[in-house]
Design an enzyme around this catalytic site. Structure first.
Site, PDB file in Angstrom:
ATOM      1  N   TYR A 142      23.612 -35.244 -16.096  1.00 56.93           N
ATOM      2  CA  TYR A 142      22.369 -36.086 -15.428  1.00 56.93           C
ATOM      3  C   TYR A 142      22.917 -36.216 -14.104  1.00 56.93           C
ATOM      4  O   TYR A 142      24.051 -36.790 -13.785  1.00 56.93           O
ATOM      5  CB  TYR A 142      22.521 -37.303 -16.370  1.00 56.93           C
ATOM      6  CG  TYR A 142      21.177 -38.265 -15.710  1.00 56.93           C
ATOM      7  CD1 TYR A 142      19.790 -37.991 -15.768  1.00 56.93           C
ATOM      8  CD2 TYR A 142      21.647 -39.391 -15.304  1.00 56.93           C
ATOM      9  CE1 TYR A 142      18.900 -38.631 -15.171  1.00 56.93           C
ATOM     10  CE2 TYR A 142      20.718 -40.328 -14.684  1.00 56.93           C
ATOM     11  CZ  TYR A 142      19.140 -39.922 -14.577  1.00 56.93           C
ATOM     12  OH  TYR A 142      18.081 -40.601 -14.125  1.00 56.93           O
ATOM     13  N   ASP A 230      29.509 -34.678  -8.667  1.00 52.37           N
ATOM     14  CA  ASP A 230      28.530 -35.940  -9.157  1.00 52.37           C
ATOM     15  C   ASP A 230      29.641 -37.214  -9.501  1.00 52.37           C
ATOM     16  O   ASP A 230      29.801 -36.815 -10.808  1.00 52.37           O
ATOM     17  CB  ASP A 230      27.521 -35.987  -9.613  1.00 52.37           C
ATOM     18  CG  ASP A 230      26.666 -36.942 -10.013  1.00 52.37           C
ATOM     19  OD1 ASP A 230      27.187 -38.025  -9.755  1.00 52.37           O
ATOM     20  OD2 ASP A 230      25.361 -36.867 -10.647  1.00 52.37           O
ATOM     21  N   LYS A 258      27.308 -46.481  -9.187  1.00 53.75           N
ATOM     22  CA  LYS A 258      27.796 -47.419 -10.334  1.00 53.75           C
ATOM     23  C   LYS A 258      28.872 -48.318  -9.683  1.00 53.75           C
ATOM     24  O   LYS A 258      28.594 -49.336  -9.276  1.00 53.75           O
ATOM     25  CB  LYS A 258      28.211 -46.779 -11.465  1.00 53.75           C
ATOM     26  CG  LYS A 258      26.516 -45.833 -11.940  1.00 53.75           C
ATOM     27  CD  LYS A 258      26.377 -45.443 -13.508  1.00 53.75           C
ATOM     28  CE  LYS A 258      25.548 -45.095 -13.809  1.00 53.75           C
ATOM     29  NZ  LYS A 258      24.711 -43.784 -13.869  1.00 53.75           N
TER      30      LYS A 258
END
Ligand SMILES: *Cc1c(COP(=O)(O)O)cnc(C)c1O
Length: 421
Positions: A142, A230, A258
């Protein structure tokens, strides 16, 4: 006092599905989501006053545990000085330097507000730098919800993507190629970039097999393509230098999010100085953001990074290993198939016998068993991710005793879940 049920009913009247991000809904496990009133350390309390030991931790954004006093203080102090200026600040420089110190491949860094912006812009930069359009991504990873990256793969073969969402035109994913995780694909000389989660953490938790990341680096070098890691989940989570430090791999570009915002809207991407030099105002690739490098978010990010030393990572990893061993044992003893992969502080929870290595094997996990176990745990005051395809995020605030309590509760929950199933 209001209840979760009342709030959810009102929410559904005014917010599609009652949630502002679909992973928060209980669609895949059934039931009503708990509405959080407050949180501290390892715990969240819902609006009815029930306490849960929280393994969601804002999907990894909160590594210190909720409402850490140092973060709260930094944000409060920053807020008193104004919440956004539209002009550069000292803390943006400090945070960019702190990122570069820990992740040396990030010679230059730009701060943005979400992981979606980071990956979307990293891809744009790679295309601008190479003058090529094609990008390669991996099935089950994702990368946020930019059109180009909302692509679905075919049946395990290297395929040209089809849109992964309604509203994404076929043209938006026409240059996105989706291939299976953990297999090094052929990279043609028309490929701008390969974008990968170095540890896949959005299809449960799937570690890279030996040779996968090195193989991608070599294939990119041979083709003149850029390698984009990522690290929105793995960055500052697996260790000070993230997955790239752990696996000894140097990407051209890195996406971060995050942990770096300490629970505030902050993300970043960075990489080779020559590649990052393509960005406006230095170069021709456009990117911008009203709230980029927000003063509250940079204050939180700096406070978090300061507390993440080697001892913190050793504690996180040691406890995650113990939790994984405990969960594996008690769930297996209850008679459910289980595998609990661990990479440093991250763990996954699959209800199947073999450890998945890609999206196809991840989907073989028993979703009904997960849903039953999830609800049995929630009833006992433990909040797991409300989806079988997410990682667990124990924080620095989860004590040894708290994790042992979770394992004890898991034994009872698994025994009850198997009766329901
Ligand atoms: C969460 C996530 C994103 C998207 O970040 P947002 O801040 O939710 O936009 C991108 N990549 C990975 C690996 C993620 O886990």
């Amino acid at each position: 006092m209001t209840t979760n049920e009342e709030l959810f009913a009102r929410a559904c009247n005014v917010i599609p599905g009652g949630v502002d991000s679909p992973v928060r809904s209980f669609r895949s496990v059934g039931g009503t989501p708990y509405f959080v009133a407050r949180a501290e350390g390892a715990y969240v309390w819902d609006v009815g006053g029930r306490r849960y030991t929280d393994y969601v931790q804002s999907w990894g954004a909160s590594i210190l545990g909720h409402a850490h006093p140092k973060v709260v203080e930094a944000v409060q102090r920053a807020a008193a000085d104004g919440t956004s200026y539209g002009a550069p600040t000292e803390r943006e420089v400090l945070l960019a330097e702190a990122i570069r110190d820990r992740v040396p491949s990030c010679q230059k860094v730009r701060l943005v507000s979400s992981g979606t912006e980071a990956t979307m812009t990293a891809v744009r930069v790679a295309r601008g730098f190479t003058g090529r359009d094609k990008i390669v991504v991996f099935d089950g990873c994702y990368h946020g919800h930019a059109d180009t990256l909302l692509a679905a793969g075919g049946s395990g073969l290297a395929t040209h993507a089809v849109p992964g969402s309604a509203g994404v035109p076929a043209s938006a994913v026409a240059d996105t190629v989706v291939v299976p995780y953990n297999v090094v694909p052929d990279i043609g000389d028309d490929v701008a970039a390969v974008l990968v989660e170095p540890v896949a953490a959005n299809m449960g938790l799937i570690p890279p097999v030996d040779g996968f990341l090195d193989g991608l680096r070599a294939a990119c070098d041979a083709a003149g393509a850029l390698l984009i890691l990522d690290e929105v989940i793995t960055g500052f989570r697996l260790g000070r230098g993230g997955a790239q430090e752990r696996f000894g791999i140097t990407p051209d570009l890195t996406c971060l999010g995050k942990v770096i915002g300490g629970g505030l809207p902050l993300a970043a991407f960075g990489g080779r100085a020559d590649v990052m030099g393509c960005l406006a105002p230095e170069g021709p690739v456009y990117q911008a953001g009203t709230l980029s490098g927000n003063p509250l978010a940079t204050a939180a990010g700096l406070a978090v990074l300061e507390l993440l030393d080697d001892a913190a990572y050793a504690q996180l990893s040691g406890r995650a290993a113990e939790l994984a061993a405990g969960l594996t044992q008690v769930i297996a003893e209850a008679g459910l198939p289980v595998s609990v992969p661990v990479v440093g502080p991250l763990l996954g929870l699959f209800f199947n016998d073999t450890v998945p290595t890609d999206f196809a094997t991840s989907k073989a996990s028993d979703a009904k068993a997960y849903a039953a176990f999830f609800h049995q745990m929630l009833d006992r005051g433990v909040a797991l991710p409300p989806s079988p395809f997410e990682a667990l995020f124990p924080s620095l605030a989860h004590t040894k005793g708290e994790l042992e309590r979770t394992v004890d509760l898991a034994a009872a929950a698994a025994a009850a879940a198997i009766r329901i199933e």
